[in-house]
Write a protein that holds these residues in place. Structure first.
Motif, mmCIF file in Angstrom:
data_model
loop_
_atom_site.group_PDB
_atom_site.id
_atom_site.type_symbol
_atom_site.label_atom_id
_atom_site.label_comp_id
_atom_site.label_asym_id
_atom_site.label_seq_id
_atom_site.Cartn_x
_atom_site.Cartn_y
_atom_site.Cartn_z
ATOM 1 N N GLN A 42 0.842 -1.193 0.000
ATOM 2 C CA GLN A 42 0.000 0.000 0.000
ATOM 3 C C GLN A 42 0.879 1.246 0.000
ATOM 4 N N TRP A 43 0.266 2.330 -0.389
ATOM 5 C CA TRP A 43 0.994 3.591 -0.460
ATOM 6 C C TRP A 43 0.998 4.294 0.899
ATOM 7 N N GLY A 44 2.119 4.873 1.235
ATOM 8 C CA GLY A 44 2.209 5.754 2.383
ATOM 9 C C GLY A 44 2.369 7.176 1.909
ATOM 10 N N GLU A 45 2.929 8.031 2.758
ATOM 11 C CA GLU A 45 3.113 9.426 2.389
ATOM 12 C C GLU A 45 4.267 9.584 1.409
ATOM 13 N N ASP A 46 4.121 10.552 0.505
ATOM 14 C CA ASP A 46 5.195 10.924 -0.430
ATOM 15 C C ASP A 46 5.690 9.752 -1.263
ATOM 16 N N GLY A 47 4.772 8.841 -1.611
ATOM 17 C CA GLY A 47 5.149 7.733 -2.471
ATOM 18 C C GLY A 47 5.842 6.596 -1.771
ATOM 19 N N GLU A 48 5.961 6.655 -0.426
ATOM 20 C CA GLU A 48 6.559 5.561 0.309
ATOM 21 C C GLU A 48 5.652 4.338 0.212
ATOM 22 N N VAL A 49 6.256 3.152 0.164
ATOM 23 C CA VAL A 49 5.493 1.913 0.076
ATOM 24 C C VAL A 49 5.480 1.242 1.442
ATOM 25 N N LEU A 50 4.292 0.776 1.858
ATOM 26 C CA LEU A 50 4.110 0.100 3.134
ATOM 27 C C LEU A 50 3.738 -1.357 2.900
ATOM 28 N N ASP A 51 4.074 -2.216 3.858
ATOM 29 C CA ASP A 51 3.618 -3.597 3.757
ATOM 30 C C ASP A 51 2.171 -3.689 4.247
ATOM 31 N N ALA A 52 1.618 -4.907 4.270
ATOM 32 C CA ALA A 52 0.209 -5.086 4.627
ATOM 33 C C ALA A 52 -0.092 -4.641 6.050
ATOM 34 N N GLU A 53 0.940 -4.622 6.913
ATOM 35 C CA GLU A 53 0.751 -4.204 8.302
ATOM 36 C C GLU A 53 1.000 -2.715 8.494
ATOM 37 N N GLY A 54 1.314 -2.017 7.426
ATOM 38 C CA GLY A 54 1.544 -0.588 7.515
ATOM 39 C C GLY A 54 2.970 -0.193 7.840
ATOM 40 N N THR A 55 3.897 -1.163 7.810
ATOM 41 C CA THR A 55 5.305 -0.868 8.096
ATOM 42 C C THR A 55 5.994 -0.345 6.836
ATOM 43 N N PRO A 56 6.667 0.799 6.909
ATOM 44 C CA PRO A 56 7.379 1.309 5.720
ATOM 45 C C PRO A 56 8.462 0.338 5.259
ATOM 46 N N ILE A 57 8.590 0.201 3.953
ATOM 47 C CA ILE A 57 9.613 -0.677 3.372
ATOM 48 C C ILE A 57 10.830 0.168 3.040
ATOM 49 N N ARG A 58 11.903 -0.044 3.807
ATOM 50 C CA ARG A 58 13.119 0.758 3.620
ATOM 51 C C ARG A 58 14.355 -0.113 3.405
ATOM 52 N N TRP A 59 14.290 -1.374 3.824
ATOM 53 C CA TRP A 59 15.381 -2.323 3.617
ATOM 54 C C TRP A 59 14.773 -3.570 2.977
ATOM 55 N N VAL A 60 15.403 -4.057 1.908
ATOM 56 C CA VAL A 60 14.830 -5.189 1.158
ATOM 57 C C VAL A 60 15.915 -6.192 0.813
ATOM 58 N N TRP A 61 15.639 -7.469 1.044
ATOM 59 C CA TRP A 61 16.385 -8.546 0.397
ATOM 60 C C TRP A 61 15.394 -9.281 -0.490
ATOM 61 N N LYS A 62 15.777 -9.559 -1.713
ATOM 62 C CA LYS A 62 14.843 -10.099 -2.700
ATOM 63 C C LYS A 62 15.382 -11.380 -3.329
ATOM 64 N N THR A 63 14.482 -12.247 -3.720
ATOM 65 C CA THR A 63 14.872 -13.391 -4.542
ATOM 66 C C THR A 63 14.745 -13.049 -6.020
ATOM 67 N N TRP A 64 13.953 -12.038 -6.340
ATOM 68 C CA TRP A 64 13.825 -11.597 -7.722
ATOM 69 C C TRP A 64 15.142 -11.047 -8.244
ATOM 70 N N ALA A 65 15.442 -11.338 -9.486
ATOM 71 C CA ALA A 65 16.581 -10.696 -10.138
ATOM 72 C C ALA A 65 16.201 -9.268 -10.508
ATOM 73 N N TRP A 66 17.191 -8.391 -10.541
ATOM 74 C CA TRP A 66 16.926 -7.021 -10.964
ATOM 75 C C TRP A 66 16.345 -6.975 -12.370
ATOM 76 N N GLU A 67 16.696 -7.949 -13.213
ATOM 77 C CA GLU A 67 16.161 -7.970 -14.569
ATOM 78 C C GLU A 67 14.639 -8.083 -14.570
ATOM 79 N N THR A 68 14.063 -8.711 -13.541
ATOM 80 C CA THR A 68 12.604 -8.788 -13.444
ATOM 81 C C THR A 68 12.009 -7.398 -13.303
ATOM 82 N N ALA A 69 12.632 -6.586 -12.469
ATOM 83 C CA ALA A 69 12.164 -5.207 -12.327
ATOM 84 C C ALA A 69 12.383 -4.426 -13.612
ATOM 85 N N LEU A 70 13.490 -4.677 -14.285
ATOM 86 C CA LEU A 70 13.758 -3.958 -15.535
ATOM 87 C C LEU A 70 12.765 -4.333 -16.616
#
Length: 631
Positions: A424-452
């Motif tokens: 979900q969206w927070g203030e100023d385009g910040e992304v929150l998880d389902a519990e409302g916690t801001p997402i600021r640190w991420v470890w991912k299994t997705w490759a960056w190419e998936t985002a690209l």
């Protein structure tokens, strides 16, 4: 490298003393650096007259800078300090003139002399990298040296050296002792045309670089239970493999592979050296638009990729190097520096198999993988919740759960996000998880190419659209993967710059920068006559899991190929160096890096010449050279 800091080490860059020729010896106390003082990686590069000396203020940098200042020549750039012992020439950058360099093993009949380079092996005090110091004085029973990245203490008034090392003469030879109990001196290197008493390198027995397959006796029972279905990590593996299996072949339940201790030493050395080479090459790409254009990355993302690289806190946690090891050499295929897999299998599963079925041969070469991950996550100093992002995929799930164990053991709180539902969206385009916690640190299994791929499909090359907080109507559209991973204030592991390091377009650059490396294959952007003569592999620059790879022999006959979704990507061409066949299967070694250093090795096998995501991961053990040759 560990550091014997003084009680009050001098701040980074402080002049500790002066070596002959007026060369300053400086403190490498990295703990004293504030991020705002040296925010970019290039600030750590030491150059004179446009010639790269090394990384401030490490031991190799001083050795090269001293040589250049006093003699006008340097030895080639090296990944590790111990590599200097193998170098056989220096070059004058101003003229291109090459002069001979000879190495003398500790105990040699030719003693060190002022101007010689003293070389330490990897391990102990100088773990991973080894060490180099410049000899400035030689007495009857001692040698004095200047060095960086050891004590970081200002020298006492009037003392023109860093450390004094005991030397003794015995049986006509000279032996120099390190003043640290766990430091081992290999020998010394002298620029001289006289090779008398110099080291004559003897190759290791080629048979030590074979790979052997064995079978347990008695074999495990066909329906043996050896995993815990109550453990989510193991449960997901059991579901993926449709049982407590290692592969589709029942015979593999009793099979294991061995390599020699000498082979493991070579793999470890290659992995550590190559990581340094890839970091040097990545830095080169970041400075050159023409090179970066080779990587098929949206130009609008280039500034972000470069900012990611320049952020010194933005480091790799994991990577995996794929090798072919044969009696005629150990060669790297590629470096999977983004979303590398197989950590759970190598670091836990195959050790569990050995324990359950009593495989006592040698030792597990990935036994320390989990502890290395814990140490690496501890070093990140994450001060909030780390969100683990993954797809609804069984392999990604058990891989993420295994990583979460290491992260939480490092004292870091985690939230897992499977898919994108609930964001979900927070203030100023910040992304929150389902519990409302801001997402600021991420470890991912997705490759960056998936985002690209999402960028290429939805945002094209519009630089305004790449201002992610303005790309969509947040009132009606939920956050996408790119809205999380490419937000400026989100720190992602692996970092955005890994797009360059993991892209196979970097392979020709690494080869050009380090042409004498025995671990690199000839690789180019164009298919040359030289590559045709050797046979070659054609690979997409962003392919994954062995997809869209074609192998051609010296007659340019197609001998193997895989399909996939990367057929429209640019191609690189790599010298053909086939995998060794071990009892009918092709065997590829996978060396795991953690925090940029070797952390373990595993093996993947397949009847096919090309290893893919479907190839089997089977147990690997390391045995002594003597035991290996007896089998």
């Amino acid at each position: 490298m560990k550091n014997h800091h003084a009680a009050h080490p001098a701040d980074f860059g402080t002049v500790l003393g002066e070596a002959p020729g007026g060369v300053a010896v400086r403190s490498s106390n990295y703990d004293s650096i504030a991020d705002e003082d040296m925010p970019a990686r290039d600030w750590f590069h030491s150059t004179i007259d446009g010639v790269y000396m090394g990384y401030k203020w490490q031991c190799v940098e001083l050795a090269r800078r001293w040589m250049y200042a006093n003699h006008g020549y340097v030895f080639e750039d090296v990944a590790m300090a111990y590599d200097i012992f193998r170098i056989r020439e220096v070059v004058r950058p101003a003229t291109g003139e090459r002069l001979p360099l000879h190495s003398f093993r500790n105990g040699a009949k030719r003693p060190p002399e002022p101007g010689a380079l003293m070389i330490w092996n990897e391990g102990g005090e100088f773990e991973v990298t080894g060490h180099v110091a410049v000899v400035t004085e030689v007495g009857a029973d001692h040698v004095r040296v200047v060095e960086q990245n050891v004590e970081d203490a200002v020298w006492p008034d009037g003392r023109p050296w860093s450390r004094e090392l005991p030397m003794r003469k015995r049986d006509g030879g000279y032996t120099v002792d390190c003043t640290y109990d766990d430091g081992e001196i290999i020998g010394w290197v002298i620029q001289t045309g006289d090779p008398t008493h110099a080291e004559v390198e003897l190759d290791d027995n080629p048979a030590l670089f074979e790979i052997h397959r064995h079978a347990l006796a008695p074999a495990p029972a066909a329906k043996a239970s050896w995993l815990d279905p109550e453990d989510p990590i193991q449960a997901n593996y059991i579901e993926l493999m449709k049982g407590e299996n290692l592969s589709k072949d029942p015979a593999d339940m009793s099979a294991y592979y061995t390599v020699s201790a000498t082979a493991l030493r070579e793999i470890r050395r290659a992995t550590n050296e190559l990581h340094r080479m890839f970091m040097h090459a990545t830095n080169q790409v970041m400075k050159d638009d023409a090179l970066l254009a080779r990587f098929n990355l949206p130009p609008a993302l280039w500034p972000r990729i470069r900012r990611s690289w320049n952020n010194r806190r933005n480091e790799m946690i994991t990577g995996r190097m794929d090798f072919s090891m044969r009696p005629d050499g150990l060669k790297l295929y590629e470096y999977n520096a983004d979303s590398a897999s197989c950590y759970m299998e190598a670091g836990f599963l195959l050790g569990r198999w050995a324990e359950a079925f009593g495989c006592n041969a040698g030792r597990d070469p990935a036994a320390g993988l989990h502890d290395a991950l814990v140490d690496a996550w501890t070093e990140t100093e994450i001060d909030g919740v780390l969100h683990i992002m993954l797809d609804d995929d069984l392999e990604e799930t058990y891989h993420a759960l295994y990583m979460r164990e290491a992260i939480e053991k490092a004292g870091i709180r985690t939230h897992m996000i499977q898919g994108l539902d609930g964001l979900q969206w927070g203030e100023d385009g910040e992304v929150l998880d389902a519990e409302g916690t801001p997402i600021r640190w991420v470890w991912k299994t997705w490759a960056w190419e998936t985002a690209l791929d999402e960028i290429r499909e939805d945002l094209a090359e519009d630089e305004e659209n790449l201002r992610l907080h303005r790309t969509i109507d947040r009132a009606t559209q939920p956050p996408r993967l790119v809205d999380v991973l490419l937000r400026e204030d989100v720190m992602v592991f692996e970092p955005l710059w890994a797009l360059v390091t993991s892209n196979k377009a970097i392979l020709p650059i690494v080869r050009e920068m380090f042409p004498s490396s025995r671990f690199l294959l000839n690789t180019g952007y164009e298919l040359t006559d030289e590559l045709r003569a050797s046979g070659y592999a054609a690979k997409p620059i962003v392919g994954r899991c062995g997809a869209n790879v074609s192998l051609y022999n010296r007659k340019e006959d197609l001998v193997a190929a895989t399909d996939g979704r990367f057929e429209e990507r640019d191609t690189i061409y790599q010298e053909l160096f086939r995998l060794p066949q071990v009892e009918g299967r092709n065997a590829q070694l996978q060396a795991f890096t953690v925090d940029g250093a070797f952390a373990g090795v595993g093996i993947r096998v397949d009847p096919s010449l090309i290893i893919t995501t479907d190839s089997d991961l089977l147990p690997l053990r390391v045995v002594t050279d003597g035991e290996f040759l007896r089998r």
